[in-house]
Design an enzyme around this catalytic site. Sequence first.
Site, PDB file in Angstrom:
ATOM      1  N   PHE A 151       7.170   5.840  -7.225  1.00 26.64           N
ATOM      2  CA  PHE A 151       7.993   4.672  -7.569  1.00 26.64           C
ATOM      3  C   PHE A 151       7.572   4.117  -8.930  1.00 26.64           C
ATOM      4  O   PHE A 151       8.392   3.974  -9.840  1.00 26.64           O
ATOM      5  CB  PHE A 151       7.908   3.582  -6.486  1.00 26.64           C
ATOM      6  CG  PHE A 151       8.588   2.322  -6.924  1.00 26.64           C
ATOM      7  CD1 PHE A 151       9.973   2.284  -7.096  1.00 26.64           C
ATOM      8  CD2 PHE A 151       7.862   1.169  -7.219  1.00 26.64           C
ATOM      9  CE1 PHE A 151      10.614   1.134  -7.549  1.00 26.64           C
ATOM     10  CE2 PHE A 151       8.497   0.021  -7.668  1.00 26.64           C
ATOM     11  CZ  PHE A 151       9.872   0.014  -7.829  1.00 26.64           C
ATOM     12  N   ASN A 183       4.645   8.130  -3.877  1.00 26.28           N
ATOM     13  CA  ASN A 183       6.113   8.265  -3.790  1.00 26.28           C
ATOM     14  C   ASN A 183       6.759   8.209  -5.172  1.00 26.28           C
ATOM     15  O   ASN A 183       7.975   8.207  -5.277  1.00 26.28           O
ATOM     16  CB  ASN A 183       6.712   7.187  -2.873  1.00 26.28           C
ATOM     17  CG  ASN A 183       6.642   5.800  -3.489  1.00 26.28           C
ATOM     18  OD1 ASN A 183       5.983   5.586  -4.507  1.00 26.28           O
ATOM     19  ND2 ASN A 183       7.315   4.845  -2.871  1.00 26.28           N
ATOM     20  N   TYR A 226       4.546  -9.787  -3.383  1.00 24.81           N
ATOM     21  CA  TYR A 226       3.302  -9.090  -3.720  1.00 24.81           C
ATOM     22  C   TYR A 226       2.093  -9.861  -3.165  1.00 24.81           C
ATOM     23  O   TYR A 226       1.266  -9.308  -2.441  1.00 24.81           O
ATOM     24  CB  TYR A 226       3.216  -8.984  -5.236  1.00 24.81           C
ATOM     25  CG  TYR A 226       2.021  -8.231  -5.781  1.00 24.81           C
ATOM     26  CD1 TYR A 226       1.925  -6.847  -5.634  1.00 24.81           C
ATOM     27  CD2 TYR A 226       1.011  -8.893  -6.482  1.00 24.81           C
ATOM     28  CE1 TYR A 226       0.853  -6.147  -6.174  1.00 24.81           C
ATOM     29  CE2 TYR A 226      -0.058  -8.193  -7.012  1.00 24.81           C
ATOM     30  CZ  TYR A 226      -0.139  -6.826  -6.865  1.00 24.81           C
ATOM     31  OH  TYR A 226      -1.206  -6.137  -7.398  1.00 24.81           O
ATOM     32  N   TYR A 271      -8.376  -4.809  11.952  1.00 29.22           N
ATOM     33  CA  TYR A 271      -8.663  -3.435  12.412  1.00 29.22           C
ATOM     34  C   TYR A 271     -10.174  -3.216  12.479  1.00 29.22           C
ATOM     35  O   TYR A 271     -10.669  -2.505  13.357  1.00 29.22           O
ATOM     36  CB  TYR A 271      -8.022  -2.396  11.473  1.00 29.22           C
ATOM     37  CG  TYR A 271      -6.669  -1.924  11.934  1.00 29.22           C
ATOM     38  CD1 TYR A 271      -5.549  -2.747  11.812  1.00 29.22           C
ATOM     39  CD2 TYR A 271      -6.500  -0.665  12.506  1.00 29.22           C
ATOM     40  CE1 TYR A 271      -4.295  -2.329  12.230  1.00 29.22           C
ATOM     41  CE2 TYR A 271      -5.249  -0.236  12.931  1.00 29.22           C
ATOM     42  CZ  TYR A 271      -4.153  -1.066  12.797  1.00 29.22           C
ATOM     43  OH  TYR A 271      -2.925  -0.642  13.222  1.00 29.22           O
ATOM     44  N   ASN A 330      -0.071   1.909   8.635  1.00 33.92           N
ATOM     45  CA  ASN A 330      -0.126   3.378   8.713  1.00 33.92           C
ATOM     46  C   ASN A 330      -1.463   3.908   8.200  1.00 33.92           C
ATOM     47  O   ASN A 330      -2.045   4.830   8.782  1.00 33.92           O
ATOM     48  CB  ASN A 330       1.029   3.991   7.910  1.00 33.92           C
ATOM     49  CG  ASN A 330       2.358   3.825   8.624  1.00 33.92           C
ATOM     50  OD1 ASN A 330       2.403   3.763   9.850  1.00 33.92           O
ATOM     51  ND2 ASN A 330       3.441   3.754   7.863  1.00 33.92           N
ATOM     52  N   LYS A 382      -8.228   5.160  11.693  1.00 33.83           N
ATOM     53  CA  LYS A 382      -8.702   5.051  13.075  1.00 33.83           C
ATOM     54  C   LYS A 382      -8.772   6.442  13.707  1.00 33.83           C
ATOM     55  O   LYS A 382      -9.754   6.801  14.362  1.00 33.83           O
ATOM     56  CB  LYS A 382      -7.730   4.155  13.850  1.00 33.83           C
ATOM     57  CG  LYS A 382      -8.129   3.855  15.259  1.00 33.83           C
ATOM     58  CD  LYS A 382      -7.285   2.700  15.785  1.00 33.83           C
ATOM     59  CE  LYS A 382      -7.374   2.643  17.281  1.00 33.83           C
ATOM     60  NZ  LYS A 382      -6.085   2.843  17.936  1.00 33.83           N
TER      61      LYS A 382
HETATM   62  P1  NAD Z   1       0.676   1.521 -10.497  1.00 29.90           P
HETATM   63  O1  NAD Z   1       2.020   0.961 -10.245  1.00 29.90           O
HETATM   64  O2  NAD Z   1       0.455   2.303 -11.741  1.00 29.90           O
HETATM   65  O3  NAD Z   1       0.210   2.435  -9.271  1.00 29.90           O
HETATM   66  C1  NAD Z   1       0.645   2.250  -7.952  1.00 29.90           C
HETATM   67  C2  NAD Z   1       0.999   3.614  -7.399  1.00 29.90           C
HETATM   68  O4  NAD Z   1       1.415   3.480  -6.034  1.00 29.90           O
HETATM   69  C3  NAD Z   1       2.174   4.274  -8.147  1.00 29.90           C
HETATM   70  O5  NAD Z   1       1.844   5.608  -8.453  1.00 29.90           O
HETATM   71  C4  NAD Z   1       3.319   4.193  -7.162  1.00 29.90           C
HETATM   72  O6  NAD Z   1       4.284   5.227  -7.341  1.00 29.90           O
HETATM   73  C5  NAD Z   1       2.593   4.269  -5.834  1.00 29.90           C
HETATM   74  N1  NAD Z   1       3.330   3.683  -4.724  1.00 29.90           N
HETATM   75  C6  NAD Z   1       3.967   2.483  -4.681  1.00 29.90           C
HETATM   76  N2  NAD Z   1       4.497   2.264  -3.474  1.00 29.90           N
HETATM   77  C7  NAD Z   1       4.193   3.362  -2.718  1.00 29.90           C
HETATM   78  C8  NAD Z   1       4.487   3.741  -1.393  1.00 29.90           C
HETATM   79  N3  NAD Z   1       5.202   2.953  -0.570  1.00 29.90           N
HETATM   80  N4  NAD Z   1       4.029   4.948  -0.952  1.00 29.90           N
HETATM   81  C9  NAD Z   1       3.326   5.767  -1.766  1.00 29.90           C
HETATM   82  N5  NAD Z   1       3.024   5.452  -3.042  1.00 29.90           N
HETATM   83  C10 NAD Z   1       3.453   4.262  -3.504  1.00 29.90           C
HETATM   84  O7  NAD Z   1      -0.347   0.291 -10.424  1.00 29.90           O
HETATM   85  P2  NAD Z   1      -1.929   0.252 -10.638  1.00 29.90           P
HETATM   86  O8  NAD Z   1      -2.197  -0.717 -11.719  1.00 29.90           O
HETATM   87  O9  NAD Z   1      -2.511   1.600 -10.718  1.00 29.90           O
HETATM   88  O10 NAD Z   1      -2.383  -0.451  -9.275  1.00 29.90           O
HETATM   89  C11 NAD Z   1      -2.960   0.268  -8.204  1.00 29.90           C
HETATM   90  C12 NAD Z   1      -3.342  -0.690  -7.096  1.00 29.90           C
HETATM   91  O11 NAD Z   1      -4.265  -1.663  -7.608  1.00 29.90           O
HETATM   92  C13 NAD Z   1      -2.154  -1.468  -6.534  1.00 29.90           C
HETATM   93  O12 NAD Z   1      -2.290  -1.571  -5.134  1.00 29.90           O
HETATM   94  C14 NAD Z   1      -2.281  -2.828  -7.178  1.00 29.90           C
HETATM   95  O13 NAD Z   1      -1.755  -3.842  -6.369  1.00 29.90           O
HETATM   96  C15 NAD Z   1      -3.788  -2.962  -7.339  1.00 29.90           C
HETATM   97  N6  NAD Z   1      -4.104  -3.876  -8.442  1.00 29.90           N
HETATM   98  C16 NAD Z   1      -4.018  -3.463  -9.747  1.00 29.90           C
HETATM   99  C17 NAD Z   1      -4.312  -4.361 -10.759  1.00 29.90           C
HETATM  100  C18 NAD Z   1      -4.254  -3.968 -12.218  1.00 29.90           C
HETATM  101  O14 NAD Z   1      -4.504  -4.813 -13.073  1.00 29.90           O
HETATM  102  N7  NAD Z   1      -3.988  -2.736 -12.569  1.00 29.90           N
HETATM  103  C19 NAD Z   1      -4.687  -5.680 -10.450  1.00 29.90           C
HETATM  104  C20 NAD Z   1      -4.735  -6.056  -9.120  1.00 29.90           C
HETATM  105  C21 NAD Z   1      -4.478  -5.145  -8.108  1.00 29.90           C
END
Ligand code: NAD
Length: 312
Positions: free
Chosen positions: A35, A33, A144, A158, A98, A104
């Site tokens: 964001f 999306n 978070y 699930y 979702n 599923k």
């Molecule tokens: P990021 O913010 O760069 O990437 C997250 C992506 O998800 C973004 O492109 C954002 O636009 C998209 N997004 C957010 N909400 C959405 C929604 N409702 N629908 C569709 N797209 C959506 O962060 P990242 O570092 O790439 O992290 C990716 C995943 O890894 C996340 O779930 C994060 O919680 C997890 N994570 C990352 C780290 C890290 O150190 N990078 C550590 C722990 C967990």
Amino acid sequence: MATILVTGGAGFLGSHLCERLLDRGDDVICVDNFFSGRKANIRHLLGNNNFELIRHDIVHPLYVEAEQIYNLACPASPVAYQYNPIKTIKTSTVGMVNILGLAKRCRARVLHTSTSEVYGDPEVHPQREDYWGHVNPLGPRSCYDEGKRVAESLCVNYHLAHGIEVRIVRIFNTYGPRMDPNDGRVVSNFIMQALRGEDLTVYGDGQQTRSFCYVDDLISGFIAMMEQDEEIGPVNLGNPTENTMIELAEAVLEVTGSKSRIGRAPLPKDDPKQRCPDITKAKALLKWEPKVDLKTGLAHAVEYYRQTQFGS
Ligand code: NAD
Ligand code: UDP
């Protein structure tokens, strides 16, 4: 090979994962999306016939066909996930429902990206997967942390109720090229500040620790976890080398050759004091451990920021 859905595919980690899967010959559907993700992260993939981009918010149901799903959609930086906390919770809960519903219907395997934040401000060190954590359910990080805890519970339930093949990884702080230079996370902040010649904003006394994993190592861990048939997890993925934020600031100054000084700023509420993964499980199950040391990884990240932000 396979048709693989990557949610959050235009984000920092998602873009590297899409790239790795395309290199392997898979068909990749990237859903985002935008964001906290950016088109710039995936622009180089748009001409690839095996790559498809869908602008979509996972809080709404999605109807596509896939054999595997990597669920990364969720803002990851504290600044981004606290911008609209209710939306963050919805992404990890309604969005997760979702994605599991989609899995599923398609009988797809889902790898969900959880986080070391499920351990909160940990009282056990280093953190093993069987530690239940120490999370403030009401604090600024709870949207978070608790969202990710519910997402894990949804995955497990699930799996139990419907036999969905889930895989849960708990990611510890990861950095590298394409991490948003303005997203407020410590590695991108320090590098950008060093390159601009500004003081590095160490929060609090800088003695809090994190363990920093280079992105390429993490992506290898994702794929190894998705491909194994033995267990659903959770499995910690991270680099077990622990550093204080002062040590990180010094490493950034060394790698950039910057004349910036180390400055101070207030410590945010509920900032975890220490964080280090016990990766015994990942080593045994996935034969995985990080290979890239901090200074080598920082040098790659610095090169990326120099080229994309400073044109040099
Ligand atoms: P990021 O913010 O760069 O990437 C997250 C992506 O998800 C973004 O492109 C954002 O636009 C998209 N997004 C957010 N909400 C959405 C929604 N409702 N629908 C569709 N797209 C959506 O962060 P990242 O570092 O790439 O992290 C990716 C995943 O890894 C996340 O779930 C994060 O919680 C997890 N994570 C990352 C780290 C890290 O150190 N990078 C550590 C722990 C967990
Ligand atoms: N931090 C810092 N200066 C910054 C940004 C963050 O000292 O400019 C600290 C922050 O207080 C935390 C650590 O760096 O202790 C990691 O913060 P980040 O936001 O990257 O991720 P977190 O692990 O807290 O989710």
